[in-house]
Design a protein around this motif. Structure first.
Motif, mmCIF file in Angstrom:
data_model
loop_
_atom_site.group_PDB
_atom_site.id
_atom_site.type_symbol
_atom_site.label_atom_id
_atom_site.label_comp_id
_atom_site.label_asym_id
_atom_site.label_seq_id
_atom_site.Cartn_x
_atom_site.Cartn_y
_atom_site.Cartn_z
ATOM 1 N N PHE A 44 0.833 -1.204 0.000
ATOM 2 C CA PHE A 44 0.000 0.000 0.000
ATOM 3 C C PHE A 44 0.868 1.255 0.000
ATOM 4 C CE2 PHE A 44 -2.103 3.369 2.490
ATOM 5 C CZ PHE A 44 -3.125 3.659 1.599
ATOM 6 N N LEU A 45 1.914 1.281 0.802
ATOM 7 C CA LEU A 45 2.832 2.432 0.804
ATOM 8 C C LEU A 45 3.482 2.591 -0.562
ATOM 9 C CD1 LEU A 45 4.544 1.851 4.275
ATOM 10 C CD2 LEU A 45 2.891 3.651 3.708
ATOM 11 N N TRP A 46 3.843 1.478 -1.181
ATOM 12 C CA TRP A 46 4.455 1.505 -2.513
ATOM 13 C C TRP A 46 3.482 2.092 -3.537
ATOM 14 C CZ3 TRP A 46 8.762 1.106 -5.242
ATOM 15 C CH2 TRP A 46 8.711 0.737 -6.587
ATOM 16 N N MET A 47 2.242 1.622 -3.521
ATOM 17 C CA MET A 47 1.266 2.091 -4.507
ATOM 18 C C MET A 47 0.869 3.539 -4.254
ATOM 19 S SD MET A 47 -1.119 -1.319 -5.114
ATOM 20 C CE MET A 47 -1.543 -1.565 -3.396
ATOM 21 N N LEU A 48 0.825 3.952 -2.979
ATOM 22 C CA LEU A 48 0.525 5.347 -2.660
ATOM 23 C C LEU A 48 1.619 6.259 -3.217
ATOM 24 C CD1 LEU A 48 -1.542 7.116 -1.168
ATOM 25 C CD2 LEU A 48 -0.140 6.879 0.888
ATOM 26 N N ALA A 49 2.876 5.831 -3.082
ATOM 27 C CA ALA A 49 3.982 6.620 -3.637
ATOM 28 C C ALA A 49 3.883 6.697 -5.157
ATOM 29 C CB ALA A 49 5.316 6.002 -3.224
ATOM 30 N N GLN A 50 3.475 5.611 -5.802
ATOM 31 C CA GLN A 50 3.388 5.584 -7.260
ATOM 32 C C GLN A 50 2.369 6.569 -7.813
ATOM 33 O OE1 GLN A 50 2.855 1.267 -8.026
ATOM 34 N NE2 GLN A 50 4.557 1.518 -9.441
ATOM 35 N N GLN A 51 1.409 6.981 -7.012
ATOM 36 C CA GLN A 51 0.388 7.902 -7.497
ATOM 37 C C GLN A 51 0.976 9.258 -7.894
ATOM 38 O OE1 GLN A 51 -2.826 7.250 -8.123
ATOM 39 N NE2 GLN A 51 -2.473 5.126 -7.499
ATOM 40 N N VAL A 52 2.220 9.531 -7.497
ATOM 41 C CA VAL A 52 2.828 10.802 -7.862
ATOM 42 C C VAL A 52 3.030 10.908 -9.372
ATOM 43 C CG1 VAL A 52 5.256 10.075 -7.686
ATOM 44 C CG2 VAL A 52 4.622 12.443 -7.172
ATOM 45 N N MET A 53 3.225 9.772 -10.039
ATOM 46 C CA MET A 53 3.511 9.824 -11.482
ATOM 47 C C MET A 53 2.294 10.281 -12.283
ATOM 48 S SD MET A 53 6.726 9.155 -11.812
ATOM 49 C CE MET A 53 7.054 8.618 -13.477
ATOM 50 N N PRO A 54 1.159 9.579 -12.239
ATOM 51 C CA PRO A 54 0.013 10.043 -13.033
ATOM 52 C C PRO A 54 -0.581 11.354 -12.542
ATOM 53 C CG PRO A 54 -0.646 8.222 -11.615
ATOM 54 C CD PRO A 54 0.845 8.320 -11.517
ATOM 55 N N THR A 55 -0.383 11.671 -11.255
ATOM 56 C CA THR A 55 -1.017 12.863 -10.692
ATOM 57 C C THR A 55 -0.257 14.141 -11.011
ATOM 58 O OG1 THR A 55 -1.921 11.552 -8.873
ATOM 59 C CG2 THR A 55 -1.850 13.930 -8.568
ATOM 60 N N THR A 56 1.057 14.126 -10.894
ATOM 61 C CA THR A 56 1.819 15.380 -10.987
ATOM 62 C C THR A 56 2.819 15.431 -12.123
ATOM 63 O OG1 THR A 56 3.593 14.652 -9.495
ATOM 64 C CG2 THR A 56 1.635 15.620 -8.480
ATOM 65 N N TRP A 57 3.079 14.313 -12.809
ATOM 66 C CA TRP A 57 4.131 14.297 -13.825
ATOM 67 C C TRP A 57 3.925 15.384 -14.885
ATOM 68 C CZ3 TRP A 57 8.771 11.906 -14.368
ATOM 69 C CH2 TRP A 57 9.358 11.907 -15.637
ATOM 70 N N SER A 58 2.719 15.446 -15.451
ATOM 71 C CA SER A 58 2.483 16.403 -16.539
ATOM 72 C C SER A 58 2.558 17.845 -16.037
ATOM 73 C CB SER A 58 1.127 16.143 -17.199
ATOM 74 O OG SER A 58 0.087 16.247 -16.249
ATOM 75 N N PHE A 59 2.018 18.106 -14.836
ATOM 76 C CA PHE A 59 2.066 19.464 -14.290
ATOM 77 C C PHE A 59 3.500 19.866 -13.934
ATOM 78 C CE2 PHE A 59 -2.149 17.767 -13.293
ATOM 79 C CZ PHE A 59 -2.951 18.745 -13.857
ATOM 80 N N TYR A 60 4.240 18.941 -13.325
ATOM 81 C CA TYR A 60 5.600 19.230 -12.883
ATOM 82 C C TYR A 60 6.517 19.510 -14.079
ATOM 83 C CZ TYR A 60 10.128 18.483 -10.550
ATOM 84 O OH TYR A 60 11.409 18.620 -10.059
ATOM 85 N N THR A 61 6.435 18.659 -15.116
ATOM 86 C CA THR A 61 7.313 18.851 -16.269
ATOM 87 C C THR A 61 6.929 20.098 -17.065
ATOM 88 O OG1 THR A 61 5.927 17.288 -17.516
ATOM 89 C CG2 THR A 61 7.940 16.426 -16.507
ATOM 90 N N THR A 62 5.654 20.441 -17.066
ATOM 91 C CA THR A 62 5.238 21.692 -17.714
ATOM 92 C C THR A 62 5.749 22.902 -16.932
ATOM 93 O OG1 THR A 62 3.251 20.647 -18.609
ATOM 94 C CG2 THR A 62 3.256 23.047 -18.486
#
Length: 409
Positions: A216-234
């Motif tokens: 669960f901790l692993w999957m919670l951490a993984q949510q950063v990719m679909p959630t913030t990747w596009s906003f962060y790189t922009t």
């Protein structure tokens, strides 16, 4: 191979709709892109909540009636969801479709139980990796095909996805055998067929319960990719939508290659536990790398860490399935699916709030990579828990007898 094809077609169908969902939402509601994005977020939330509640039911049903009927139901329900979405005259119909799809839990819960049934213990990690490779390949092909079909209109990819699901249903109906014998089945019990009840059952297996917590901790951490990747790189590097899409396709390619090759090379040599722990550490370093990157090429370079991070889920699934009876494999996969859904409910608001607050002009301290640092922290906690619950305890040594009777010849 049927299960791998099933997962591949399901994920392609999911990826098909991603490029056109904003246009469909805007056409149905008349809202701008910002408001449409909020509706899209609520659709995702609806799906995640329904899957969280219903995935244990699906897993327990597969332990009662067999994998085949439940798997076929899930595939067929996904096709119904896409058909409803493609024909939807109002926003409410989209929510109905997502509710149906979430209740079915897609096909992953019975699919992984099916793989556990047909795989010998020494090959479970590799076979779970094949399913993961199909998942990654689907995320490469789906958005590309969706973008092409979107030229025919925003509803065309939904009908294509529905067609894929229905063809897959017919294919499975004709060729898919049952793997759970009558002697291995158990009665359906509502006290076990819910997220809390499933976890209570896992309490009988302390190592499995601990691994579920780490997962669960692993999957919670993984949510950063679909959630913030596009906003962060922009925000940091001014990436275009095409660049963002290409980078995410690269993630899918790395995961597919990793799970198709690395598991076959490393797991037999390192063992499932050490391979998973290595993947957790390297992925955690990658999160720190994203958060501290100062150039676009650094972001792409750090994506290589997913070559090792992609091994964590299949190796952990294999470790847990070794400790669970054949008549409870579906229940185990239902627990995994529920925890993933819970991470999908909690993770996006957590990560997006961290990024939004620490990248705002008004922030007291500007840390745009705050969400990635939080993911690294969660990954570190995952490593500690994982290592603790899977560490071999030394056997207890009993003192020699000291009573006269015990030492008498």
């Amino acid at each position: 191979m049927f299960i791998a094809i099933t997962v591949l077609l399901d994920v392609i169908g999911f990826g098909l709709i991603l490029p056109v969902l904003p246009a469909l939402l805007m056409s149905l509601t008349g809202a701008g892109v910002s408001q449409a994005a909020m509706y899209g977020g609520w659709l995702t939330f609806t799906y995640a909540v329904m899957q969280f509640l219903c995935a244990p039911v699906l897993g327990n049903l597969s332990d009662r009636f067999g994998r085949r009927p439940v798997l076929l139901y899930a595939v067929g329900a996904l096709g119904v969801d896409y058909l409803i979405t493609g024909l939807a005259p109002t926003l409410g119909w989209l929510f109905l479709g997502r509710t149906i799809s979430g209740m079915a839990g897609a096909s992953f819960t019975p699919a992984y139980a099916y793989v556990a049934d047909v795989s010998p213990p020494e090959r479970r990690a590799q076979n779970f990796g094949v399913i993961g490779a199909a998942f990654g390949l689907g995320f490469i092909l789906g958005p590309a095909l969706g973008g092409l079909l979107g030229g025919l209109g925003p509803r065309a990819p939904f009908f294509a996805a529905a067609g894929m699901s229905f063809v897959n249903f017919v294919y499975g109906f004709v060729v898919l055998p049952e793997t759970l014998g009558l002697a291995q089945r158990r009665p359906f019990d509502w006290t076990r067929a819910n997220p809390l009840g499933t976890l209570v059952q896992m309490r009988r297996h302390p190592v499995v319960l601990g691994l579920l917590g780490a997962l669960f901790l692993w999957m919670l951490a993984q949510q950063v990719m679909p959630t913030t990747w596009s906003f962060y790189t922009t925000y940091r590097f001014g990436w275009s939508s095409r660049s963002i899409g290409a980078s995410l396709a690269l993630v899918g390619l790395i995961m597919a290659v990793s799970q198709a090759t690395l598991l076959r090379l490393f797991v037999p040599r390192l063992g499932e536990r050490r391979a998973a722990l290595m993947g957790i550490v390297i992925a955690g370093v990658g999160y720190v790398g994203y958060g501290t990157a100062t150039a676009s090429w650094m972001m792409l370079a750090w994506l290589a860490t997913w070559f090792f991070g992609a091994t964590v889920m299949p190796t952990t699934n294999a470790l847990m399935s070794h400790r669970i009876a054949a008549d409870a494999q579906g229940e185990l996969q239902g627990a995994v699916a529920s925890l993933y859904s819970l991470s999908s409910i909690l993770g996006p608001p957590l990560m997006s709030q961290l990024f939004g607050r620490f990248s705002a002009v008004t922030a007291a301290v500007q840390v745009p990579g705050a969400a990635f640092f939080a993911a690294a922290l969660l990954t570190g906690m995952c490593f500690l828990l994982y290592g603790s619950v899977t560490r071999e305890r030394p056997a207890r040594v009993h003192p020699p007898p000291t009573t006269p009777e015990a030492v008498a010849p």
